[in-house]
Design a protein around this motif. Structure first.
Motif, mmCIF file in Angstrom:
data_model
loop_
_atom_site.group_PDB
_atom_site.id
_atom_site.type_symbol
_atom_site.label_atom_id
_atom_site.label_comp_id
_atom_site.label_asym_id
_atom_site.label_seq_id
_atom_site.Cartn_x
_atom_site.Cartn_y
_atom_site.Cartn_z
ATOM 1 N N LYS A 68 0.814 -1.212 0.000
ATOM 2 C CA LYS A 68 0.000 0.000 0.000
ATOM 3 C C LYS A 68 0.851 1.267 0.000
ATOM 4 O O LYS A 68 0.488 2.245 -0.637
ATOM 5 C CB LYS A 68 -0.987 0.014 1.152
ATOM 6 N N ASP A 69 1.969 1.256 0.689
ATOM 7 C CA ASP A 69 2.809 2.453 0.721
ATOM 8 C C ASP A 69 3.355 2.797 -0.661
ATOM 9 O O ASP A 69 3.353 3.965 -1.057
ATOM 10 C CB ASP A 69 3.959 2.271 1.710
ATOM 11 N N ASN A 127 0.395 3.943 -2.820
ATOM 12 C CA ASN A 127 -0.183 5.220 -2.429
ATOM 13 C C ASN A 127 0.479 6.413 -3.108
ATOM 14 O O ASN A 127 -0.031 7.526 -3.036
ATOM 15 C CB ASN A 127 -0.143 5.393 -0.911
ATOM 16 N N THR A 128 1.588 6.191 -3.792
ATOM 17 C CA THR A 128 2.219 7.281 -4.541
ATOM 18 C C THR A 128 1.454 7.563 -5.834
ATOM 19 O O THR A 128 1.649 8.610 -6.445
ATOM 20 C CB THR A 128 3.680 6.943 -4.877
ATOM 21 N N LYS A 165 -2.259 8.095 -7.725
ATOM 22 C CA LYS A 165 -3.636 8.490 -7.396
ATOM 23 C C LYS A 165 -4.571 8.167 -8.550
ATOM 24 O O LYS A 165 -4.227 8.349 -9.711
ATOM 25 C CB LYS A 165 -3.709 9.976 -7.076
ATOM 26 N N LYS A 167 -5.693 7.626 -3.232
ATOM 27 C CA LYS A 167 -4.443 6.875 -3.331
ATOM 28 C C LYS A 167 -4.762 5.449 -3.774
ATOM 29 O O LYS A 167 -5.759 4.868 -3.355
ATOM 30 C CB LYS A 167 -3.726 6.876 -1.996
ATOM 31 N N GLY A 200 -3.323 2.534 -3.148
ATOM 32 C CA GLY A 200 -3.335 1.540 -2.075
ATOM 33 C C GLY A 200 -4.650 1.546 -1.328
ATOM 34 O O GLY A 200 -5.217 0.501 -0.990
ATOM 35 N N PHE A 201 -5.172 2.729 -1.041
ATOM 36 C CA PHE A 201 -6.480 2.862 -0.389
ATOM 37 C C PHE A 201 -7.577 2.308 -1.286
ATOM 38 O O PHE A 201 -8.473 1.601 -0.833
ATOM 39 C CB PHE A 201 -6.747 4.342 -0.068
#
Length: 85
Positions: free
Chosen positions: A37-38, A41-42, A44, A49, A51-52
């Motif tokens: 996810k990290d 998350n970069t 969009k 994001k 990952g979200f």
């Protein structure tokens, strides 16, 4: 090929399909939603994001797609082994 051999081969392939598709779903839901996810998350999508998005929506979409893939694979397998209607 006897009836029992045919049935055994059919279920062996069926279990192989199930394990592959469940592995894909696991990688998408757990891997993309939690482990990666990290990194995701970069990126969009629609202001959210990535990952979200995978944690909230993406794994459900992939699961529905995998259902259709499984149906298609099983229809082919049924025809190959003569279990179609």
């Amino acid at each position: 090929m006897t009836k029992q051999d045919k049935a055994t081969a059919y279920w062996k392939i069926n279990i192989k399909y199930v394990l592959i598709l469940l592995s894909v779903w696991f990688l998408v839901s757990y891997g993309a939603g939690i482990l990666f996810k990290d990194a995701l998350n970069t990126i969009k999508i629609g202001g959210f994001k990535l990952g979200f998005w995978f944690a909230q929506q993406g794994s459900m979409y992939v699961f529905v797609i995998l259902i259709f893939v499984y149906v298609r694979l099983m229809n082919r397998l049924d025809k190959k082994y003569g279990y179609d209607e």
